[in-house]
Design an enzyme around this catalytic site. Structure first.
Site, PDB file in Angstrom:
ATOM      1  N   LYS A  51       0.831  -1.200   0.000  1.00 16.66           N
ATOM      2  CA  LYS A  51       0.000   0.000   0.000  1.00 16.66           C
ATOM      3  C   LYS A  51       0.867   1.251   0.000  1.00 16.66           C
ATOM      4  O   LYS A  51       1.936   1.280   0.595  1.00 16.66           O
ATOM      5  CB  LYS A  51      -0.968   0.015   1.190  1.00 16.66           C
ATOM      6  CG  LYS A  51      -0.312   0.008   2.552  1.00 16.66           C
ATOM      7  CD  LYS A  51      -1.351  -0.064   3.659  1.00 16.66           C
ATOM      8  CE  LYS A  51      -0.702   0.037   5.031  1.00 16.66           C
ATOM      9  NZ  LYS A  51      -0.012   1.309   5.283  1.00 16.66           N
ATOM     10  N   LYS A  80       0.716  -0.416   9.903  1.00 16.99           N
ATOM     11  CA  LYS A  80       1.844   0.169   9.185  1.00 16.99           C
ATOM     12  C   LYS A  80       1.595   1.655   8.904  1.00 16.99           C
ATOM     13  O   LYS A  80       0.458   2.101   8.798  1.00 16.99           O
ATOM     14  CB  LYS A  80       2.070  -0.574   7.858  1.00 16.99           C
ATOM     15  CG  LYS A  80       2.413  -2.057   8.028  1.00 16.99           C
ATOM     16  CD  LYS A  80       3.778  -2.245   8.682  1.00 16.99           C
ATOM     17  CE  LYS A  80       4.160  -3.714   8.765  1.00 16.99           C
ATOM     18  NZ  LYS A  80       3.438  -4.455   9.807  1.00 16.99           N
ATOM     19  N   ASP A  81       2.706   2.389   8.754  1.00 21.89           N
ATOM     20  CA  ASP A  81       2.640   3.824   8.489  1.00 21.89           C
ATOM     21  C   ASP A  81       1.808   4.123   7.253  1.00 21.89           C
ATOM     22  O   ASP A  81       1.800   3.359   6.290  1.00 21.89           O
ATOM     23  CB  ASP A  81       4.047   4.388   8.280  1.00 21.89           C
ATOM     24  CG  ASP A  81       4.878   4.343   9.544  1.00 21.89           C
ATOM     25  OD1 ASP A  81       4.709   5.242  10.376  1.00 21.89           O
ATOM     26  OD2 ASP A  81       5.682   3.403   9.692  1.00 21.89           O
ATOM     27  N   ARG A  82       1.150   5.278   7.305  1.00 19.88           N
ATOM     28  CA  ARG A  82       0.361   5.686   6.144  1.00 19.88           C
ATOM     29  C   ARG A  82       1.230   6.324   5.070  1.00 19.88           C
ATOM     30  O   ARG A  82       1.172   5.917   3.909  1.00 19.88           O
ATOM     31  CB  ARG A  82      -0.735   6.671   6.565  1.00 19.88           C
ATOM     32  CG  ARG A  82      -1.505   7.153   5.345  1.00 19.88           C
ATOM     33  CD  ARG A  82      -2.598   8.113   5.689  1.00 19.88           C
ATOM     34  NE  ARG A  82      -3.370   8.386   4.468  1.00 19.88           N
ATOM     35  CZ  ARG A  82      -4.429   9.152   4.426  1.00 19.88           C
ATOM     36  NH1 ARG A  82      -4.870   9.720   5.515  1.00 19.88           N
ATOM     37  NH2 ARG A  82      -5.065   9.350   3.292  1.00 19.88           N
TER      38      ARG A  82
END
EC number: 5.4.99.27
Length: 351
Positions: A51, A80-82
């Protein structure tokens, strides 16, 4: 914007260099490490995604809709980090997936790629995450020579195993809200929100304990009453200040720990207790929240040693590659190298 992490000491002194992180999502790449193989059959569809610019919960909810199941039927090993490019697995409890065309999902979700699909006999849980591989690119870095000198120290000694700023929220709002919950004795059935604020509370106290140890010169030096952990996170009962113990700490066989506060008495004694107890006493509202939810005391290593750490510099751009075990923060490594210059970002409504 204030930097919540400025409340805590730097191991190598405050960096003189500055730089920008995550100017682009591909400047922060995270790849999940599960550490086990899937069975290839079972009621849980395992979907590996890549992503970009999306958060895990949003993608999970969209995947649930696509598969025709409720959001609670989709789980993950870690969030998880955006603002990054991240690869991770999601598990979907769905009996029949033969008619699902993930090409259609990708077509309507341009920030998500489906990399692999298989099956497993169990859903993913947070404890399944072994660690993460990182590639971090810092741009517009000043004083690059100082950064490179600090990297040599990090490779040799590690960094403080602080919880990163994302644990505390924008300008520490999670900690402030945790204090309010403790002060007002807030009760909720929202387990996710309760866990969120409890984690912020315990992390805040832990970071302050570690920070004081750095200030007083006890970061790599055990004191009487310390609790040590071995590589399997088991408590070691031995003379913590002996030459043998000190050598094992330096070799990475043993780790000095600090408190993840609970409702029971601290197990440390002597000097170690005098380093820890005042930080619990200084936060009565956070401790009220922790005790009110019957959290049990735990220990966490105060040193973080990134695995397979390599780096390269080209002009004013620095590229780092390393792996971390679950629960550790890549940002606390970068924090010892440079002061981050905030990058303005515009987000969609998917957050």
């Amino acid at each position: 914007m204030s930097d919540i992490m400025s409340n805590f000491s730097w191991l190598y002194g405050k960096p003189v260099a500055t730089g920008k992180l995550k100017q682009l999502p591909e400047h922060f790449i995270v790849k999940e490490i599960l550490g086990f193989e899937f069975t290839g059959s079972g009621e849980h569809l395992m979907v590996k995604i890549r992503k970009t610019g999306e958060n895990t919960k949003y993608v999970a909810n969209e995947l649930a809709k696509f598969c025709g199941v409720k959001s609670k039927n989709v789980s993950w090993a870690g969030l998880k980090d955006r603002h990054a490019v991240t690869e991770q697995w999601l598990s979907v409890q769905v009996a029949n997936s033969d008619e699902l065309s993930f090409a259609k999902f990708e077509a309507t979700h341009p920030g998500v790629e489906i990399l692999e699909v298989t099956r497993h006999n169990k859903k993913l849980r947070p404890g399944d995450l072994q660690g993460n591989q990182f590639q971090v690119i810092a741009t517009e870095v000043t004083d690059i020579e100082d950064v490179l000198a600090r990297l040599e120290k990090v490779k040799l000694t590690g960094v403080p195993n602080y919880f990163g700023s994302q644990r505390f929220g924008h300008e520490g709002n999670n900690v402030n809200e945790a204090r309010r919950w403790g002060r007002d004795n807030v009760r909720t059935r929202d387990n996710s929100k309760r866990s969120f604020y409890l984690s912020a509370a315990r992390s805040w106290i832990f970071n302050h304990i570690v920070s004081q140890r750095i200030t007083e010169g006890y970061f790599s030096q055990p004191v009487d009453g310390d609790i040590l952990l071995d590589r399997n996170d088991r408590i070691v009962n031995e003379n913590v200040t002996s030459e043998e113990s000190i050598q094992k700490i330096q070799n990475g066989e043993l780790s000095i720990t600090a408190a993840l506060a609970g409702d029971n008495q601290l197990p440390t004694t002597g000097t170690a207790l005098t380093l820890e107890q005042p930080h619990l006493d200084a936060e009565p509202d956070l401790m009220a929240l922790i005790r009110g939810n019957r959290m049990r005391h735990e220990r966490r290593a105060i040193e973080l040693h990134p695995e397979n750490l390599t780096w390269s510099a080209e002009g004013d751009t620095l590229t780092l590659n390393f792996s971390l075990t679950s629960g550790s923060f890549a940002t606390v490594i970068v924090r010892e190298l440079l002061q981050e210059i905030e990058v303005e970002r515009t987000y969609s409504s998917n957050d």
